[in-house]
Motif scaffolding. Structure first.
Motif, mmCIF file in Angstrom:
data_model
loop_
_atom_site.group_PDB
_atom_site.id
_atom_site.type_symbol
_atom_site.label_atom_id
_atom_site.label_comp_id
_atom_site.label_asym_id
_atom_site.label_seq_id
_atom_site.Cartn_x
_atom_site.Cartn_y
_atom_site.Cartn_z
ATOM 1 N N GLU A 1 73.006 36.006 26.281
ATOM 2 C CA GLU A 1 71.773 36.294 25.555
ATOM 3 C C GLU A 1 72.051 37.302 24.430
ATOM 4 O O GLU A 1 72.454 38.433 24.695
ATOM 5 C CB GLU A 1 70.626 36.703 26.477
ATOM 6 N N ASP B 1 75.757 28.084 23.199
ATOM 7 C CA ASP B 1 74.402 27.761 23.625
ATOM 8 C C ASP B 1 73.418 27.808 22.442
ATOM 9 O O ASP B 1 73.325 28.815 21.752
ATOM 10 C CB ASP B 1 73.981 28.798 24.680
ATOM 11 N N ASP C 1 70.350 28.151 22.488
ATOM 12 C CA ASP C 1 69.206 29.041 22.736
ATOM 13 C C ASP C 1 69.589 30.512 22.806
ATOM 14 O O ASP C 1 68.799 31.313 23.311
ATOM 15 C CB ASP C 1 68.519 28.642 24.050
ATOM 16 N N THR D 1 66.886 33.272 22.003
ATOM 17 C CA THR D 1 65.602 33.401 22.700
ATOM 18 C C THR D 1 65.741 33.567 24.203
ATOM 19 O O THR D 1 64.825 34.038 24.845
ATOM 20 C CB THR D 1 64.711 32.163 22.449
ATOM 21 N N GLN D 2 66.882 33.166 24.767
ATOM 22 C CA GLN D 2 66.922 33.164 26.224
ATOM 23 C C GLN D 2 67.154 34.564 26.812
ATOM 24 O O GLN D 2 67.592 35.475 26.133
ATOM 25 C CB GLN D 2 67.983 32.209 26.728
ATOM 26 N N GLN E 1 67.675 32.523 32.327
ATOM 27 C CA GLN E 1 68.106 31.232 31.811
ATOM 28 C C GLN E 1 69.643 31.138 31.791
ATOM 29 O O GLN E 1 70.197 30.093 32.117
ATOM 30 C CB GLN E 1 67.551 31.002 30.403
ATOM 31 N N THR F 1 57.885 30.391 25.209
ATOM 32 C CA THR F 1 59.331 30.551 25.044
ATOM 33 C C THR F 1 60.085 29.462 25.807
ATOM 34 O O THR F 1 60.984 28.829 25.268
ATOM 35 C CB THR F 1 59.770 31.935 25.563
ATOM 36 N N MET G 1 62.480 26.101 24.184
ATOM 37 C CA MET G 1 63.937 26.060 24.288
ATOM 38 C C MET G 1 64.451 24.655 23.972
ATOM 39 O O MET G 1 63.700 23.692 24.003
ATOM 40 C CB MET G 1 64.361 26.427 25.717
ATOM 41 N N SER G 2 65.753 24.575 23.725
ATOM 42 C CA SER G 2 66.298 23.285 23.299
ATOM 43 C C SER G 2 66.106 22.200 24.351
ATOM 44 O O SER G 2 66.093 21.021 24.042
ATOM 45 C CB SER G 2 67.771 23.431 22.951
ATOM 46 N N PRO H 1 66.104 24.535 19.212
ATOM 47 C CA PRO H 1 65.314 25.659 19.721
ATOM 48 C C PRO H 1 64.255 26.083 18.707
ATOM 49 O O PRO H 1 64.579 26.606 17.640
ATOM 50 C CB PRO H 1 66.345 26.753 19.960
ATOM 51 N N GLN I 1 63.758 29.717 17.269
ATOM 52 C CA GLN I 1 64.820 30.297 16.459
ATOM 53 C C GLN I 1 64.720 29.811 15.017
ATOM 54 O O GLN I 1 65.585 30.074 14.205
ATOM 55 C CB GLN I 1 66.202 29.928 17.032
#
Lengths: 556, 307
Positions: free
Chosen positions: A246, A302, A304, A307-308, A312, B137, B141-142, B159, B162
């Motif tokens: 993250e 990754d 994401d 945001t993760q 996650q 959120t 996500m993807s 995503p 983002q």
């Protein structure tokens, strides 16, 4: 409460003013109160001081103390403790600490994740507990400022009078002594000290060993090997996000080993010339970003990452979506292995060293903490009425008995001595209630996270149960990180406002641009203008302040 | 009617006559005094270099230095633009939404269906913003729900949170989803007050459903709409930071960072008390000006106003 207020307000004027009042009105009062408190405390200190001096002369002081004082003690509640206890005082650790020292402690904890906010509001409000546990280097203007602002006591005299154990330790370790003082030579906290160099390396890369074995690959040590491994993970193991972490978790981005591979870091570091440098504007950082972007485009990172959160990443690392990550040996490598091994008996994570550009080179940088990391230091606030009780309570941790207690807990319950060496019992290692080791430990000790004591390496050797964990410190620490680590330096009070104003803008901009370069929403071709923007935000001034702070540190 | 007597005398007389009403008003007066007027004094720290330890009085005056720092900050333009645009889109799309829902519901004759829709539509209002942001959120996500839907219709998953260009649509749309039902209540109550004779008269004149909507219903609820609009404009720039700090991340700062989230970062997290108060004060002044302008316009063109 804040939320309620905010909702109740019709316009911003009102809400802003309310918070302003909370800050201002109360602050004014507390200023006055503090002056009074201080003089009161000084007299108390004088009287109790003389008592104890005569006591010390008679060599009569022993724990537990005979006192009915209750000390209020504010600190974060570690998540491993919070899993089973609402308050540190309810744990065997808390109870034992009170029993051994004879001091009654009222622990106060901020809600998880709101420590910073609560700490700042508490200062603004002026209603302080007796003891504050905090990462004091983060105090705006540095610890010396916290003393001159009138929040905490300068401890030199107090340590002289009441803290023979800490004093002896600092006298025996002049390097550490220098780290726990301010530039002005003032002591201000009971420090958390990593008692062994291996304890200072805590974080690094990890990779699925069972996948490597299956694919006939070695643990990657260069950037090219990493590229190969991640590509194979994606193509042959079907990992959709081969490398995951993250981005918003500060320490993972601060200490990203892929960045270190290029001799770069996003922060200040100690250059080969002995001066402070800012890594995020240097060429190595640009190369790091280029590589990361390339990997991102190839689907090796990754999608994401920005945001993760931890949850996650944990899910991905344990369900085969990802095969490599950055993190700590205990709270990540250990936790993920324990979770995944139930469904996949072969699951294993191996630590990987900081990668190099050419095979066989030594990595130029790497993660390493200072021996006194910026966490878990306890200061005595000016609201404290019974300084002797507070000081002696804390000093006990640096005695032989206290050291064992903080690191191993209660003899016969959480550990036994086998030929002089402490060994954790099954209460900890195979908890009868099925608690994970980290949680079972946290009930009895603080050795596995932080606090005002000297951490013992012998805890770590038993805490780590998997081979990967046991090897991690040596592998992650095999680089020249130590040469580039800045000691705990602080700007002067006068410079600190300017420094934080400059760095606030620079780091916001840096974090934003960094992730954009990685995701490709910003083209790396603009790196030069990114650098000149950071220059125009006042980087030269910030570096000047840091370098001055460094030379003051050297003169301590 | 009492105009020839002095104010004091009139006041005392009125007090005696209506003392119960005054008593009822006291708690609210105290509330506003304590939470709205008394704190204004604290806003003075915007003009100081406030240090809690030195106290409110002893902190040095610095004039407009805090404001200057904000206006010359490299982020000033962007923060202002993001705040204005986000507010503007929220107003443009978020304001009419509950009115349209209310008008549609008003046409529904099936009571059970109407009540069900109403209840379902205002349930999201009661979900904590933390939970809502967590859902958004996850869905963005993807591999989240939104991307599954996009893929189902042949799009490419990426995503969503983002992508700076999608931040505002996500923010505004989720706001509408959360607030549309709750917001429509006030319009529904206004609609229930419309004189039925007007509809009957319109029908006699041969008006269809749509004609009645345009010529009877809308004019009847216009005062409510205008008052709601003025209030809304008055708080145009005061978007709270809660939802923003839960949804944004460095990759979307470009469109997501607004004045209040900046104040949160600088003030609460970095102890910049005076600086953040100055920014907040600036924000409030703009809100006040907007409110006055909107009220004036409305007074001139629709004869409806707050005061």
């Amino acid at each position: 409460m804040r939320k309620k207020l905010m909702k109740g307000m019709m316009t911003a004027l009102l809400s802003v003013s309310v918070s302003a009042m909370l800050l201002a009105g109360c602050g004014a009062n507390s200023g006055d109160d503090k002056a009074v408190d201080q003089s009161k405390n000084e007299t108390e200190e004088a009287t109790s001081g003389s008592n104890s001096e005569s006591a010390a002369e008679a060599d009569a002081f022993t724990y537990p103390m005979d006192t009915d004082t209750t000390i209020t003690y504010w600190c974060d509640l570690n998540t491993n403790v919070a899993a089973n206890y609402a308050n540190l005082g309810e744990t065997p650790f808390g109870k034992g600490l009170m029993e051994h020292t004879g001091v009654n402690i009222d622990f106060q904890h901020p809600p998880t994740g709101q420590g910073e906010e609560q700490f700042n509001l508490m200062l603004a409000d002026g209603d302080l507990p007796d003891l504050l546990e905090y990462h004091w280097m983060n105090y705006t203007g540095g610890p010396e400022k916290a003393i001159t602002d009138g929040y905490i006591y300068e401890l030199t005299e107090i340590i002289d009078k009441y803290c023979p154990n800490l004093k002896a330790y600092l006298e025996a370790n002049p390097d550490i002594d220098r780290m726990v003082k301010t530039d002005e030579g003032h002591y201000y906290m009971f420090p958390f000290i990593r008692g062994d160099e291996q304890l200072r390396v805590t974080l690094g890369l990890m990779v699925r060993q069972d996948w490597l074995d299956e694919l006939g690959l070695e643990v990657p040590t260069t950037m090219d090997e990493w590229h190969e491994v991640l590509t194979q993970f994606k193509e042959k193991k079907g990992a959709q996000a081969p490398f995951s972490y993250e981005y918003t978790m500060g320490s993972l981005t601060d200490d990203n080993p892929f960045c270190y591979a290029y001799g770069a870091t996003r922060n200040f570091y100690l250059g080969d010339d002995g001066q402070v440098h800012y890594g995020a504007v240097e060429d190595g950082y640009k190369q790091y970003l280029e590589t990361m972007h390339q990997w991102y485009e190839e689907g090796l990172i990754d999608p994401d990452i920005a945001t993760q959160q931890f949850d996650q990443v944990s899910a991905k690392m344990t369900n085969g979506t990802s095969g490599a990550s950055i993190g700590w040996a205990g709270s990540r490598m250990g936790v993920w292995t324990t979770a995944a091994i139930e469904t996949e008996p072969n699951y294993a994570l191996s630590p990987a060293p900081v990668p190099t550009l050419n095979k066989g080179d030594r990595a130029p940088m790497g993660q390493i903490d200072n021996a006194v990391p910026n966490q878990g230091g306890v200061a005595i606030t000016t609201s404290c009425k019974d300084i002797e009780a507070a000081a002696r309570l804390l000093d006990w941790a640096y005695s032989e008995e206290g050291h064992m207690f903080y690191n191993f807990g209660v003899e016969g319950e959480s550990y036994t001595l086998e030929s002089g060496e402490p060994v954790y019992t099954d209460q900890i290692l195979k908890n009868p209630d099925g608690l994970p080791v980290a949680q079972a430990m946290s009930a009895y000790i603080r050795g596995n996270y932080n606090g005002p004591f000297v951490q013992d390496i012998r805890y770590l050797r038993q805490y780590y149960t998997y081979d990967g964990q046991k090897a991690s410190n040596a592998i992650w620490g095999d680089n020249d990180g130590k040469l580039h680590k800045l000691p705990p330096i602080t700007p002067t009070s006068d410079e600190s406002d300017q420094f934080s104003a400059i760095m606030n803008e620079i780091s916001t901009y840096r974090d934003e641009m960094t992730i954009k370069y990685i995701l490709g929403t910003e083209d790396i071709g603009t790196f030069d203008s990114y650098v000149s923007t950071i220059d125009s935000m006042g980087l030269a001034k910030a570096l000047e302040i840091e370098n001055a702070a460094l030379s003051r540190y050297k003169e301590r | 009617m009492f105009s020839n007597k002095p104010f004091k005398e009139r006041f005392i007389k009125d007090m005696k006559r209506n003392w119960t009403l005054y008593a009822i008003a006291i708690p609210m007066i105290v509330f506003y005094f304590l939470f709205a007027y008394k704190p204004m004094y604290g806003a003075l720290i915007a003009f100081k270099e406030y240090k809690p330890a030195r106290g409110f009085i002893d902190s040095p005056w610095v004039g407009f230095a805090q404001f200057e720092r904000f206006f010359t900050s490299p982020f000033f333009g962007r923060l202002l633009k993001n705040t204005v645009l986000l507010s503007f889109y929220s107003l443009l799309f978020g304001f009419p939404a509950p009115i349209i829902l209310a008008l549609l519901l008003n046409e529904v004759r099936h009571t059970v269906f109407k009540k069900t829709v109403q209840t379902i539509s205002y349930l999201p209002h009661f979900i904590s913003i933390i939970v809502v942001a967590g859902m958004i959120t996850d869905f963005s996500m993807s591999t989240g729900l939104f991307n599954k839907i996009i893929e189902f219709f042949g799009g490419a998953a990426h995503p969503l949170l983002q992508d700076p260009s999608l931040y505002r649509p996500i923010y505004v749309a989720s706001d509408i989803w959360q607030q549309i039902g709750w917001g429509s209540i006030i319009y529904l109550s206004a609609l229930s007050g419309v004189d039925q004779q007007l509809y009957e008269a319109a029908e006699v004149d041969g008006a269809g459903r749509f004609r009645k909507l345009i010529s009877v219903t809308l004019p009847a609820i216009t005062p409510t709409i205008v008052i709601m609009l003025i209030l809304r404009i008055g708080s145009l720039l005061s978007i709270g930071y809660e939802k923003t700090i839960l949804l944004y991340n460095p990759s979307t700062y470009e469109t997501a960072d607004i004045i209040s989230s900046y104040v949160y970062r600088v003030g609460i997290l970095e102890q910049g008390w005076s600086y953040s108060t100055a920014i907040g004060l600036f924000n409030s002044v703009i809100n006040l000006v907007l409110l006055l302008l909107a009220n004036n316009f409305s007074k001139r063109f629709t004869q409806t106003s707050l005061w």
